[in-house]
Structures are given as structure tokens and as C-alpha cells.
Design an enzyme around this catalytic site. Sequence first.
Site, PDB file in Angstrom:
ATOM      1  N   GLY A  58       0.769  -1.227   0.000  1.00 10.77           N
ATOM      2  CA  GLY A  58       0.000   0.000   0.000  1.00 10.77           C
ATOM      3  C   GLY A  58       0.803   1.281   0.000  1.00 10.77           C
ATOM      4  N   HIS A  59       0.284   2.286   0.717  1.00 10.13           N
ATOM      5  CA  HIS A  59       0.808   3.650   0.681  1.00 10.13           C
ATOM      6  C   HIS A  59       2.185   3.783   1.324  1.00 10.13           C
ATOM      7  CE1 HIS A  59       0.639   7.998   0.553  1.00 10.13           C
ATOM      8  NE2 HIS A  59       0.761   8.095   1.860  1.00 10.13           N
ATOM      9  N   PHE A  60       2.473   2.951   2.317  1.00  4.19           N
ATOM     10  CA  PHE A  60       3.763   2.999   3.012  1.00  4.19           C
ATOM     11  C   PHE A  60       4.563   1.729   2.687  1.00  4.19           C
ATOM     12  CE2 PHE A  60       1.208   5.855   5.677  1.00  4.19           C
ATOM     13  CZ  PHE A  60       2.088   6.908   5.898  1.00  4.19           C
TER      14      PHE A  60
END
Length: 287
Positions: A262-264
Site C-alpha cells: 500500500g501507501h507505506f
Amino acid sequence: MTTFYQKVTVQDINIFYREAGNPKDPTILLLHGFPSSSHMYKSLIEKLEDDYHLVAPDYPGFGNSDQPNINAFDYTFDNIANIINEFIEMLSIEKFSIYVHDYGAPIGFRLATKKPNKIQAIISQNGNAYEEGLLSAWDPVREYWENPSNENKEKLRKLLTADFTKYQYIDGTRNPDTISPDGWNMDQKNLDKEGNQEIQISLYYDYRNNLKLYPKWQNYFRTYQPSTLVAWGKNDMFFGPEGALGFLRDIEDCEVHLFNTGHFPLEEELTTSAFLIKNFLDSRLKQ
């Protein structure tokens, strides 16, 4: 090696930063995203410090840096980039690579276009510079850009809640149960500071100006051809893989890796990210 935790005063603001590695080695400036701070790089610094000089600042209003009152400091990406530029000058860093994540991209690319000859390479980990990279999760923010009413402003506050901060960390990950809560708890502690929500909403609104600069940044990529490593979480709710692939259009020496996360990406792909960074930079900077 040891990580040092220090502060330097820039325009009367105490800017906190982490520093590790030998300053004689190539420098990587680690620019964090929203809603995080330099703590997101703690483990990556440990992986890279034997080979590189790492510097990771917290922006004003983030992490351990000062949070000037919104009436006393203009919370825009232009202004934060100016602060970080002065920060670099105060540390006498002449040449460096930038690692950009999320908000780090509009800050880092401002630095790069301002002083292109200082930039040795770019590492983009979900750091966007292409319109097609912006996904539907931006819709509430776009609505506020188009109509900055109190009603639309209030809708943005749910993006600053503990539940949503956690969701940013675990959404799109392969195994949410392996993601440490330390990251989102530290981020939320900052978001819950008095006055911080207004700061974050101001930055949401100013983000529209980053899109206006995308053509300028893309022209910088085409003109200066910085060696670029793109290591992207392809399941990011905010920045889709099209944003990662966009760099290939403009930069000849560009590697793109799409991770199933995901985003991280560092939460699930720390070891792979560190391996790619070392291989990429070693082949470009240590010849």
C-alpha cells in the site's frame, strides 16, 4: 553506526532531523509524507547508514519540529520547500540524492527544479508527479479545491482521525496484522496537537498548486535526466501505479518496481527497498 537526533533553527523555527552515516559518503535527503515524519525512515536509515550519509528532517508542523501558529507561518508547499532548502544550506550539503514519499515529492521536486545541479539521483516511493497518478481518494480534497466552503472543509476532518490514519497504513497491504501500530500512533499524536488539523487542511488546499507544477517538474526530468529509482506500492489508495510509470516517459535512466503493498511500502518492503536503493545508487554514484 549511530543515528543522531538534532535540531537546527531555520527562520526562527526549530527543525528536527535524524542524521546517520559518514558525511564523506553520498548523501540521501529523506523527505517524508503525510501524515508522517522522519520516524518513517528509522529502519531504512539503519539499513543504509554503513554506505550512505542519511539526513531526514521533519517539516514545520510535523513530528518533532516546531509547529508555528497558522497565523504566524504560511503552511504551503512553497514555504516548506524554502525552509528545507535553507536547512540544506545550513548543513552545508552540496550534493545529494532525494528520497521522496507522498508530500516529500512536491517538496523534493521544488528543491530539484530550484537547484538541479545539486541533485545526484531521485528515489520515488509513492512520490507523485503525474496527474494520472492521483486516484479517487483525492475526490474530497478536489471538492474543497473547487469549492472551499465550510461544509467541504468539515468533510476533510475525517481524513485526520485515528481510524483513517491507521487505514492509510494497512490498506492495500498483504498482511495487515504484520504492520506495527507504532507508525500510525505516532502520526496521530501529531495530528491531535492543538491547531494541527487547521494546518493539515491548509496543506490539503494548497496541494492544488502542486498539480500546476507537474509540467515544470516533468520538464526538469526531461532536461536534466536525473537517474531515478521508482519503488512504488501499487495498491496505494492515493497514488496509483500510473504515477509510477509516468517517470518512464521522461527519464531515460529510470527503474520502476511495483510492490504488492500500500501507501507505506517500507512497512512491508523494507528489505527489498534497501536492497534496490543500494544497488541503484552504488552503480550510479560509486563508480
